[in-house]
Each structure stands twice: as structure tokens, then as C-alpha cells.
Design an enzyme around this catalytic site. Structure first.
Site, PDB file in Angstrom:
ATOM      1  N   ASP A   6     -25.285 -23.723 -30.820  1.00  0.00           N
ATOM      2  CA  ASP A   6     -24.170 -23.280 -31.659  1.00  0.00           C
ATOM      3  C   ASP A   6     -23.138 -22.550 -30.798  1.00  0.00           C
ATOM      4  O   ASP A   6     -23.449 -22.099 -29.685  1.00  0.00           O
ATOM      5  CB  ASP A   6     -24.759 -22.341 -32.740  1.00  0.00           C
ATOM      6  CG  ASP A   6     -23.713 -21.702 -33.620  1.00  0.00           C
ATOM      7  OD1 ASP A   6     -22.709 -22.363 -33.930  1.00  0.00           O
ATOM      8  OD2 ASP A   6     -23.916 -20.528 -34.002  1.00  0.00           O
ATOM      9  N   ASP A   8     -20.304 -20.014 -32.233  1.00  0.00           N
ATOM     10  CA  ASP A   8     -19.961 -18.656 -32.673  1.00  0.00           C
ATOM     11  C   ASP A   8     -21.187 -17.749 -32.728  1.00  0.00           C
ATOM     12  O   ASP A   8     -22.169 -18.029 -33.413  1.00  0.00           O
ATOM     13  CB  ASP A   8     -19.270 -18.707 -34.041  1.00  0.00           C
ATOM     14  CG  ASP A   8     -17.942 -19.458 -33.965  1.00  0.00           C
ATOM     15  OD1 ASP A   8     -17.286 -19.393 -32.914  1.00  0.00           O
ATOM     16  OD2 ASP A   8     -17.578 -20.125 -34.954  1.00  0.00           O
ATOM     17  N   ASP A 112     -27.383 -18.779 -34.635  1.00  0.00           N
ATOM     18  CA  ASP A 112     -27.562 -17.416 -35.152  1.00  0.00           C
ATOM     19  C   ASP A 112     -27.707 -17.402 -36.674  1.00  0.00           C
ATOM     20  O   ASP A 112     -27.965 -16.350 -37.257  1.00  0.00           O
ATOM     21  CB  ASP A 112     -26.394 -16.503 -34.724  1.00  0.00           C
ATOM     22  CG  ASP A 112     -25.066 -16.966 -35.293  1.00  0.00           C
ATOM     23  OD1 ASP A 112     -24.738 -18.161 -35.110  1.00  0.00           O
ATOM     24  OD2 ASP A 112     -24.371 -16.150 -35.913  1.00  0.00           O
TER      25      ASP A 112
HETATM   26 MG   LIG Z   1     -22.922 -19.188 -35.148  1.00  0.00          MG
END
Ligand SMILES: [Mg+2]
Length: 145
Positions: A6, A8, A112
Site C-alpha cells: 500500500d 498511504d 495499514d
Molecule cells: Mg494506507
């Protein structure tokens, strides 16, 4: 082994920039919808060096898998530019921008968030970046390598 990473808050520090923007420019309700927001994100500690190691590791087929900020059309372009800014042109061919990460076939997804963008239906193993088991890139690398 196909590995997705990922962007961000895994490769780039999205949350810190949001917090700073809310302090410095409180009149802007959605800083993530402004121009240059995504391109100017700072890398997360050890993210760049870890990605370079994974790219060079035989047997690992590495891709960046990020959901767009659909209300900010510039996010698509800026994510692509960020990858070239911090890696190289070749790695931009490994950038997948997709709102449903669960559609992608693969072995590992480092993210996340564990749900919301299809993470909950991803067929492989989800490495939950930022949780107590994987608080940083060092712990992630220890698990994968
Ligand atoms: Mg993320």
C-alpha cells in the site's frame, strides 16, 4: 511470491501531512483534495530502502497497490509521480491504482487498513502495517525475508 504494498501510511506519510495541514491551514477542510498533496508526501521511515531490497530479491514479484482519492483526480497522477520521484521510471510499471484491493491475486498485502478497500477479501496474507506485530518496516522485512 506476489507481494503488494500500500502507499498511504505504508510507503508515504499521509497522516502526518494531514495533521500538519489542519494546524497550518485550518480553513482547508480536505487537504488531501488539494494539488500537490500526494506528490509531496514524505516517505515512511525505512520504506524506500526496504522496497529496494524487496525489488532486488529473487522470488518476490513486487507491486504497489493503492486506492485512489477519488474526490481528488490529481491523486492518480501524483501517486505515479511519487513513485518515480522516490524510485525510478521502471517501478512506475508496478503501480496499481485500484479501489478494490481484494480483486488482485497474490500472496501478501502490506496495508495499514484491514478493511474498507477490499483488504478483507484479499486471498493472501494481510500484513497489518502499524499494528503491534508490524509497527514498522523492520518487522515487516523480518517476516517476509
Ligand atoms: Mg494506507
Amino acid at each position: 511470491m506476489i507481494v503488494y504494498v500500500d502507499m498511504d501510511d505504508v510507503l508515504c506519510d499521509y497522516s502526518t501531512k494531514i495533521e500538519l495541514a489542519k494546524i497550518n491551514s485550518p480553513e482547508i477542510e480536505f487537504p488531501q483534495s488539494t494539488a500537490n498533496f500526494f506528490r509531496q508526501l514524505n516517505p515512511i521511515i525505512d520504506a524506500i530502502s526496504s522496497i529496494e531490497i524487496l525489488r532486488a530479491t529473487r522470488g518476490i514479484d513486487l507491486y504497489i497497490l493503492t486506492a485512489p482519492s477519488t474526490k481528488n483526480p490529481l491523486s492518480y497522477t501524483e501517486k505515479r509521480l511519487w513513485v518515480e520521484d522516490h524510485f525510478d521510471y521502471e517501478f512506475t510499471k508496478r503501480l496499481i491504482i485500484c479501489s478494490n484491493k481484494g480483486l488482485l491475486k497474490g500472496d501478501i498485502l502490506i496495508d495499514d487498513h484491514i478493511s474498507g478497500r477490499g483488504q478483507e477479501i484479499f486471498e493472501g496474507k494481510l500484513i497489518h502495517f502499524g499494528n503491534c506485530e508490524f509497527p514498522n518496516w523492520k518487522s515487516v522485512m523480518k517476516k517476509i525475508l
